[in-house]
Write an enzyme that holds these catalytic residues in place. Structure first.
Site, mmCIF file in Angstrom:
data_model
loop_
_atom_site.group_PDB
_atom_site.id
_atom_site.type_symbol
_atom_site.label_atom_id
_atom_site.label_comp_id
_atom_site.label_asym_id
_atom_site.label_seq_id
_atom_site.Cartn_x
_atom_site.Cartn_y
_atom_site.Cartn_z
ATOM 1 C CB THR A 149 -0.857 0.041 1.103
ATOM 2 O OG1 THR A 149 -1.683 -1.412 1.083
ATOM 3 C CG2 THR A 149 -1.796 1.127 1.271
ATOM 4 C CD GLU A 150 3.519 3.119 -3.980
ATOM 5 O OE1 GLU A 150 3.178 3.924 -4.531
ATOM 6 O OE2 GLU A 150 4.248 2.323 -4.352
ATOM 7 C CD GLU A 171 -3.740 -9.731 5.113
ATOM 8 O OE1 GLU A 171 -4.131 -10.748 4.262
ATOM 9 O OE2 GLU A 171 -3.109 -9.954 6.024
#
Length: 398
Positions: free
Chosen positions: A126-127, A379
């Site tokens: 994730t960013e 998730e």
């Protein structure tokens, strides 16, 4: 058709429950207040063998089944969600990518310490502007003089900055590829292992989170980080696809974490409803309270059955039985969706049953309430699960 865990699984459940009651339950409220990550207890979890449940014996693991891991996560989550997610992420996002896609040399180098609980690993996907959308990944890795030079940032990464974190596997753009069906250029996403302490790799200050206060979660930054070319994990350009496959297991494990939370809410509510007196009797005599607690039991049984059905399907795949992969993927999404949304509802019900006391941090249901929401997000969000289920039914969902 009934589904029941084996006698061995239930005996193992008791071992983990005893450990959680003795080593975690007396301290988890304080850890939550202090945002303390209990490394000493994590190491004890390693000594108990929890991190190595599904790893082969050659790396120090037990060579056990996925169902056993779900049992352990459920029992830890019943007492403390922070330690439950620590185990889930350490195995599902730390160990499993290396075990599944690593070379023999990579597995021999990194797995023994991870399996023993002497070290932890995270997975940086994730960013700030990218998560489920792989095309939005901005972190880049360029191969220069037989080294990957990595620049970018990741966020919300579990087990990424503790004193025993040994590495983080990150996804990064390593070039572009052309779609065989459309001819369009698309980013080539690869997975690369970055050891802790590598110059330019920084685990920034830990987050001030709504819940999971005792888990380790950081944003990560990469400034001209150099690692050897052999730190590429799996096939170049297949990093995102690899991670999506890993997530199928993770969804079932998160469902198990949610089952533990529902179980905790049920136990707390039954005990409180028997002792709390109003209008000359326990509140458990009131239908308005009793019916809500009955709903908790329904959600618990349904969530547990969905979760362990999916776990059994995963074990079937591992053992070479004829379990269609598509059916397992759908079962994982169903379990994750139902169990996590039920857990959020369960904590709301528990807080309501406790009334004003449920709003006080001295009671565990307040912590449960804060910890629950992330289960619907991490998730794979609930929306992603519904999309996967719809696709599995043949619907042309974008």
């Amino acid at each position: 058709m009934a589904f029941e865990l084996s006698r061995e699984h239930e005996e193992f459940r008791r071992v983990v429950r005893d450990f959680a009651e003795a080593e975690i339950a007396p301290h988890c409220a304080q850890w939550d207040r202090e945002h303390h990550f209990p490394v000493d207890v994590v190491r004890k979890m390693g000594t108990l063998g929890l991190f190595g449940l599904t790893a082969p014996e050659e790396y120090g693991g037990a060579g056990g089944d996925f169902t056993s891991l779900c049992v352990a996560i459920e029992e830890l989550g019943r007492v403390d969600q922070s330690l439950g997610i620590t185990l889930e992420a350490a195995v599902g996002l730390g160990i499993n990518p290396i075990l599944t896609y690593g070379t023999a040399e990579q597995r021999a180098r990194w797995l023994p310490d991870l399996v023993a609980g002497r070290a932890l690993a995270g997975f940086g996907l994730t960013e700030p502007g990218a998560g489920s959308d792989a095309g939005a990944t901005r972190t880049r890795a360029e191969l220069v003089d037989d080294e990957w030079v990595i620049n970018g940032a990741k966020q919300f990464i579990t087990n990424s900055g503790s004193s025993i974190t040994s590495l983080v596997t990150v996804t990064a753009r390593t070039g572009t590829s052309t779609s065989s069906s459309t001819g369009e250029a698309r980013p080539e996403i690869s997975a690369i292992v970055v050891p802790s302490g590598t110059p330019g790799f920084t685990a920034e200050k830990s987050y001030d989170k709504l819940g999971w206060h005792a888990s380790d979660t950081h944003p990560l930054s990469f400034e001209d980080v150099r690692v050897p070319a052999d730190h590429l994990l799996g096939e170049r350009g297949r990093g995102y696809a690899q991670f999506l496959a890993i997530l199928d297991d993770g969804r079932v494990a998160i469902a198990a974490l949610a089952v533990g939370l529902i179980q905790a809410c049920l136990e707390q509510c039954v005990a409180y409803a028997a002792e709390r007196q109003t209008f000359g009797g326990p509140i458990g005599r009131k239908q308005g309270v009793a019916f809500q607690i009955a709903d908790l039991e329904v959600m618990l049984q349904a969530s547990r059955l969905l979760t362990y059905k999916a776990a059994a399907m995963k074990d079937g795949l591992q053992e070479g039985r004829s379990v269609p992969v598509a059916e397992f993927k759908r079962a994982a999404a169903v379990a994750k969706l139902y169990a996590t949304e039920s857990a959020v509802t369960a904590t709301r019900i528990a807080t309501q049953v406790f009334g004003g006391y449920g709003f006080m941090e001295e009671y565990p249901v307040a912590r449960f309430y804060r910890d629950a929401k992330i289960l619907e997000i991490g998730e794979g969000t609930s929306e992603v699960q519904r999309m996967l289920i719809a696709r599995g039914l043949g619907l042309p969902v974008e």
